[in-house]
Scaffold this motif. Structure first.
Motif, short mmCIF file in Angstrom:
data_model
loop_
_atom_site.label_atom_id
_atom_site.label_comp_id
_atom_site.label_asym_id
_atom_site.label_seq_id
_atom_site.Cartn_x
_atom_site.Cartn_y
_atom_site.Cartn_z
N SER A 183 -3.96 -6.43 14.33
CA SER A 183 -3.24 -5.27 13.81
C SER A 183 -2.78 -4.26 14.64
O SER A 183 -1.95 -3.70 14.46
N ARG A 215 0.77 -3.62 4.65
CA ARG A 215 -0.05 -3.05 3.20
C ARG A 215 -0.37 -4.51 2.72
O ARG A 215 -1.36 -4.70 2.16
N GLU A 233 -9.04 0.97 -1.84
CA GLU A 233 -8.92 0.36 -0.66
C GLU A 233 -7.45 0.00 -0.24
O GLU A 233 -7.22 -0.13 1.08
N ILE A 234 -6.94 -0.75 -1.25
CA ILE A 234 -5.65 -1.19 -0.74
C ILE A 234 -4.76 0.06 -0.53
O ILE A 234 -3.98 -0.07 0.43
N CYS A 244 -6.62 -13.15 7.55
CA CYS A 244 -6.55 -12.66 6.13
C CYS A 244 -6.84 -13.84 5.03
O CYS A 244 -7.25 -13.62 4.17
N TRP A 265 -8.64 -7.37 0.35
CA TRP A 265 -9.40 -6.88 -0.43
C TRP A 265 -9.57 -7.55 -1.87
O TRP A 265 -10.47 -7.75 -2.52
N SER A 314 -1.46 -7.03 3.94
CA SER A 314 -2.59 -7.64 4.66
C SER A 314 -3.96 -7.16 3.93
O SER A 314 -4.88 -7.66 3.81
N ARG A 315 -4.04 -5.71 3.79
CA ARG A 315 -5.00 -5.06 3.08
C ARG A 315 -5.04 -5.60 1.49
O ARG A 315 -6.29 -5.73 0.97
N ALA A 368 -5.35 3.23 0.26
CA ALA A 368 -5.70 3.94 1.42
C ALA A 368 -5.09 5.25 1.50
O ALA A 368 -4.53 5.87 2.30
#
Length: 263
Positions: free
Chosen positions: A212, A14, A38-39, A257, A21, A16-17, A41
């Motif tokens: 990933s 999580r 977006e984070i 990232c 973003w 990385s997202r 999801a």
């Protein structure tokens, strides 16, 4: 499939997202209104100990605390025992980050996701994610000084993957349990949703997608029996073969990232 195996299959990191973003937002490449969704999801995300807040608040509301940061001040860290790279030094944040295996450094704030499991009155289980905020020293050294660039990380990952594959083939322990076949096939699909937001160059995107998938496969390996390894010694040999790949995979995710963003 066990719940642990399912979680490992479905959950990318999580942090990385979050980093990808939020960095794209701070670079002016994606609108603020899209970042929290977006984070998350599709999950419910809350934030604890956010600056100026007295209770847990929605992720969307907490992101405003990062509105004055530049993209390069927001970094992904994926520490592990014996490899605390990216952490600011001993303290509550470092200890929690090592335990979680992932964290975000955002100038003088550290953020770590905690997954909480719940069971409803009807017996349905579900998860929520609580991002806990930690204050960090204001005089941290410049981020990224010890991080490999995307090109170096990509080469290291390719080498580690080739060496691990060769070692596992020799050991005859690279046999996955049959019930994982569908999960692994799903992870390999080009449309598996593993991507970065606008602003990242093709190398960073390629590295992030590959790392990933490998990261999630390695997570699966920790939750299942060791296949062809039939005794403790062979299991240790398998773990030794996977360890360099695990390190290279973590560093590849960090490099992707944290890569420079295009204007």
């Amino acid at each position: 499939m066990s719940p642990a195996t399912g979680a490992a299959t479905l959950s990318a990191r999580r942090s990385s997202r979050f980093v990808a973003w939020v960095r794209a937002w701070r670079a002016g490449l994606v609108p603020y209104d899209e970042v929290a969704d977006e984070i998350a999801a599709g999950e419910e995300h809350l934030v604890a100990d956010a600056p100026g807040a007295w209770t847990d608040i929605p992720l969307r509301d907490a992101l405003s605390a990062l509105s004055k940061l530049s993209p390069d001040e927001i970094r992904l860290v994926l520490p592990a025992p014996g490899d605390p790279r990216g952490l600011p030094g001993p303290g509550a944040f470092a200890g929690a980050a090592l335990l979680a295996g992932e964290a975000v450094v955002a100038r003088d704030l550290g953020v770590i996701p905690e997954v909480r499991n719940h069971t409803s009155g009807s017996g349905v289980t579900f998860e929520t994610v609580l991002w806990r905020v930690y204050p960090l020293p204001a005089d941290l050294p410049p981020a990224g000084l010890t991080e490999p660039g995307a090109a170096e990380a990509e080469a290291d990952l390719a080498t580690a993957l080739a060496e691990a594959t060769a070692a596992l083939t020799r050991l005859d322990v690279a046999q996955w349990r049959p019930e994982l076949a569908g999960a692994l096939a799903a992870l390999r699909r080009p449309d598996s949703g593993i991507d970065l937001p606008p602003g990242f160059d093709p190398r960073a995107r390629r590295l992030f997608a590959r790392a990933s998938v490998l990261d999630r496969v390695l997570a699966l390996a920790e939750h299942v029996a060791p296949g062809g390894a039939v005794n403790g010694y062979e299991a240790q040999q398998r773990d030794a073969a996977l360890r360099p790949l695990t390190v290279a995979c973590r560093r590849a995710l960090v490099a992707a990232c944290n890569a420079p963003l295009a204007p």
